[in-house]
Design an enzyme around this catalytic site. Structure first.
Site, mmCIF file in Angstrom:
data_model
loop_
_atom_site.group_PDB
_atom_site.id
_atom_site.type_symbol
_atom_site.label_atom_id
_atom_site.label_comp_id
_atom_site.label_asym_id
_atom_site.label_seq_id
_atom_site.Cartn_x
_atom_site.Cartn_y
_atom_site.Cartn_z
ATOM 1 C CB CYS A 270 13.114 8.974 8.854
ATOM 2 S SG CYS A 270 14.139 7.827 7.914
ATOM 3 C CE LYS B 160 -1.875 2.988 2.034
ATOM 4 N NZ LYS B 160 -1.614 4.399 1.647
ATOM 5 C CD GLU C 2 12.945 0.463 8.514
ATOM 6 O OE1 GLU C 2 12.893 1.258 7.580
ATOM 7 O OE2 GLU C 2 13.685 -0.533 8.529
ATOM 8 C CD GLU D 154 9.821 12.720 11.897
ATOM 9 O OE1 GLU D 154 8.647 12.332 12.067
ATOM 10 O OE2 GLU D 154 10.705 11.999 11.412
HETATM 11 P P1 NAD Z 1 2.231 8.336 7.722
HETATM 12 O O1 NAD Z 1 2.389 7.519 8.933
HETATM 13 O O2 NAD Z 1 1.240 9.429 7.702
HETATM 14 O O3 NAD Z 1 1.864 7.422 6.467
HETATM 15 C C1 NAD Z 1 2.651 6.327 6.091
HETATM 16 C C2 NAD Z 1 1.782 5.306 5.390
HETATM 17 O O4 NAD Z 1 0.855 4.769 6.321
HETATM 18 C C3 NAD Z 1 0.975 5.844 4.219
HETATM 19 O O5 NAD Z 1 0.974 4.893 3.185
HETATM 20 C C4 NAD Z 1 -0.416 5.997 4.825
HETATM 21 O O6 NAD Z 1 -1.467 5.909 3.887
HETATM 22 C C5 NAD Z 1 -0.450 4.822 5.771
HETATM 23 N N1 NAD Z 1 -1.406 4.966 6.887
HETATM 24 C C6 NAD Z 1 -1.781 6.096 7.513
HETATM 25 N N2 NAD Z 1 -2.680 5.805 8.491
HETATM 26 C C7 NAD Z 1 -2.860 4.458 8.472
HETATM 27 C C8 NAD Z 1 -3.664 3.566 9.218
HETATM 28 N N3 NAD Z 1 -4.470 3.985 10.200
HETATM 29 N N4 NAD Z 1 -3.605 2.245 8.927
HETATM 30 C C9 NAD Z 1 -2.786 1.786 7.951
HETATM 31 N N5 NAD Z 1 -2.012 2.600 7.192
HETATM 32 C C10 NAD Z 1 -2.049 3.927 7.452
HETATM 33 O O7 NAD Z 1 3.704 8.893 7.376
HETATM 34 P P2 NAD Z 1 4.127 9.900 6.239
HETATM 35 O O8 NAD Z 1 3.682 11.268 6.610
HETATM 36 O O9 NAD Z 1 3.725 9.339 4.918
HETATM 37 O O10 NAD Z 1 5.733 9.795 6.318
HETATM 38 C C11 NAD Z 1 6.537 10.581 7.114
HETATM 39 C C12 NAD Z 1 6.955 9.807 8.372
HETATM 40 O O11 NAD Z 1 7.653 8.626 8.015
HETATM 41 C C13 NAD Z 1 7.904 10.590 9.252
HETATM 42 O O12 NAD Z 1 7.510 10.450 10.572
HETATM 43 C C14 NAD Z 1 9.240 9.900 9.015
HETATM 44 O O13 NAD Z 1 10.178 10.026 10.054
HETATM 45 C C15 NAD Z 1 8.817 8.498 8.832
HETATM 46 N N6 NAD Z 1 9.874 7.745 8.144
HETATM 47 C C16 NAD Z 1 10.629 6.856 8.875
HETATM 48 C C17 NAD Z 1 11.659 6.153 8.258
HETATM 49 C C18 NAD Z 1 12.512 5.173 9.027
HETATM 50 O O14 NAD Z 1 13.260 4.433 8.393
HETATM 51 N N7 NAD Z 1 12.442 5.131 10.342
HETATM 52 C C19 NAD Z 1 11.912 6.352 6.901
HETATM 53 C C20 NAD Z 1 11.131 7.274 6.198
HETATM 54 C C21 NAD Z 1 10.103 7.958 6.836
#
Ligand code: NAD
Length: 481
Positions: free
Chosen positions: A287, A177, A253, A385
């Site tokens: 991140c 997804k 992650e 963040e």
């Molecule tokens: P997000 O959590 O809003 O969304 C990530 C994914 O989760 C999307 O595909 C979204 O549609 C899905 N999602 C959202 N709510 C959900 C739910 N209730 N159930 C299932 N899926 C759901 O994150 P974002 O804004 O897309 O990305 C930014 C974040 O990602 C930042 O916090 C960043 O630090 C983190 N990140 C972490 C790493 C790592 O390796 N630790 C790497 C890249 C990004």
């Protein structure tokens, strides 16, 4: 540059729309123009994808030899490289990041994820223990089953393939997804998967949103055995609760607020160049960004002066202009969120550079690279963040003090330490609470190493043997002769 791509789901080897015909619009963050529509998946699409993935486990894919799997995983990597310009163009259209970055980092790394795990599979073994004569234990490794892969928008293809490559190498089937804001390269990857000859149903891609949409239906689905999720910490908590109903294996992650510590004896030339990258590459939407920059007081003024001068040289603009260093932020909402943090920074500290839309750029979600100083340690800009091109610079006096400040966070993803004193470097590294620590460098990755965060930055590690562990199931067999 004008370019559009509509994104269909990829279910059981077919590109399909949602059964109810629902779609949403995809916007180029650099121009605010529509660049296509995306099929909006719901429960029905997730159910069909999971059914296909479960069937595929027992079909031709389940009978693949290790050599067959190595060959097909390798081929996916080859095909990504063959079409790297197309992938890079779509990645930059979707994210607003510079095309040169997509072409030179995101896409080659995505291909390498497949090449790396194809190679790694040659050496995957298991344990065996001999007890007394005639008593032997040995473990066998099997796929865990259907794995759900949920990804964010900042490194769309790189992170999707970081999960998909080991999942396939270990013989699983997947339902991915992608982030709703960046669906294009996942759709192109599905084309590549088909071209590589991966049997139908082994890889499925369902587009859609998170809550009450494709994302949550995937995490709740009883026939999904594991979820590998990268995204916000808050989302991780929701997914953990949803996945608990069917006791899924989880790899998380999550977010980070990474300390970046510069001691007075560091090599400032190296520090400045690397800090420009760690603060502003990918518009700071990384991140691992070193977003809390602690500088030892004797070099604080000198660092600041040089850092400001170097930051002023960065070119913000059209992601497709090869001179561009910093592109557009992902969306209007995200730019507003980052601007909200800048309002706090203005009230509680001082914006030394940037903090506004670049002059003459009327369209697109652009923000100048921004340097913030004089913030109190408890300020939300220091604690939370920001995920944008915003560097907070904070002075410190002693090693002890900076360790305590570095650890005073709920996050524990990465940290960077700059010093030429080897003993101090290791002493500090051993005390910082983070899953990934760099000494005199940043973002240097080796895919064999454990990657992941502690505290609220993640659960589990991926990379090399750790990915093999997550994406497989062990059975121990004991023989008495
Ligand atoms: P997000 O959590 O809003 O969304 C990530 C994914 O989760 C999307 O595909 C979204 O549609 C899905 N999602 C959202 N709510 C959900 C739910 N209730 N159930 C299932 N899926 C759901 O994150 P974002 O804004 O897309 O990305 C930014 C974040 O990602 C930042 O916090 C960043 O630090 C983190 N990140 C972490 C790493 C790592 O390796 N630790 C790497 C890249 C990004």
């Amino acid at each position: 540059m004008s370019f559009t791509k509509n994104c269909l789901h990829f279910i059981d080897g077919q590109f399909v729309e949602s059964e109810d015909g629902k779609r949403f619009t995809n916007v180029n963050p650099a121009t605010e123009e529509e660049i296509g529509w995306v099929a909006e998946g719901g429960k029905r699409e997730i159910d069909r994808a999971v059914e296909a993935a479960r069937r595929a486990l027992k079909g031709e894919w389940g009978r693949y030899s290790i050599r067959d799997r190595i060959a097909v995983v390798r081929r996916i990597g080859d095909l990504i490289l063959e079409r790297k310009e197309e992938f890079a163009r779509l990645e930059s259209l979707d994210t607003g990041k510079p095309y040169t970055l997509s072409l030179n980092l995101d896409i080659p790394r995505a291909a390498y994820n497949f090449h790396f795990f194809a190679d790694y599979l040659h050496s995957v073994g298991t344990e065996s223990y001999q007890m007394d004569a005639g008593q032997l234990h040995y473990a066998i490794r099997r796929p865990i089953g259907v794995v759900g892969l949920i990804n964010p928008w900042n490194l769309p293809l790189l992170l999707l393939t970081w999960k998909m490559a080991p999942a396939l190498a270990m013989g699983n089937t997947v339902v991915a997804k992608p982030a709703e804001l960046t669906p294009m390269t996942a759709t192109l990857l599905a084309e590549v998967i088909k071209e590589a000859g991966v049997p139908d149903g082994v890889v499925n891609v369902v587009h859609g949103f998170g809550p009450n949409s494709a994302g949550s239906f995937l995490t709740e689905h009883p026939d999904v055995n594991a979820i590998s999720f990268t995204g916000e910490t808050h989302t991780g908590k929701i997914i953990m609760a949803a996945a608990s109903k069917s006791l899924k294996r989880l790899s998380f992650e999550l977010g980070g607020k990474n300390p970046y510590i510069i001691f007075e004896d560091a090599n400032l030339d190296e520090v400045i160049e690397t800090t420009i990258q760690s603060s502003f590459s990918n518009q700071g939407e990384v991140c691992l960004a070193g977003s809390r920059i602690y500088v030892q007081r004797p070099i604080y003024d000198q660092f600041l002066e040089r850092f400001v001068e170097r930051t002023k040289q960065l070119i913000v603009g059209d992601p497709f202009d090869p001179k561009t260093n910093v592109g557009a932020l992902i969306s209007k909402e995200h730019l507003e969120r980052v601007n909200g943090y800048l309002d706090i920074a203005r009230n509680e500290g001082r914006i030394l550079l940037g903090g506004k839309r670049p002059e003459g750029m009327e369209k697109g979600y652009y923000l100048e690279p921004t340097i913030v100083v004089d913030l109190p340690e408890q300020c939300r800009v220091v604690k939370e963040e920001v995920f944008g091109p915003v560097a907070s610079i904070l002075p410190f006096d002693t090693e002890e003090e900076v360790i305590a400040r570095a650890n005073a966070t709920e996050y524990g993803l990465s940290a960077t330490i700059w010093t030429n004193d080897l003993r101090r470097a290791h002493r500090v590294a051993h005390q910082i609470e983070a899953g990934v620590i760099w000494i005199n460098t940043w973002f240097l990755r080796d895919l064999r190493t454990p990657f992941g965060g502690m505290k609220h930055s993640g659960i589990g590690r991926e990379g090399g043997a750790h990915s093999v562990e997550f994406y497989s199931e062990l059975t121990n067999i004991t023989v008495k002769l």
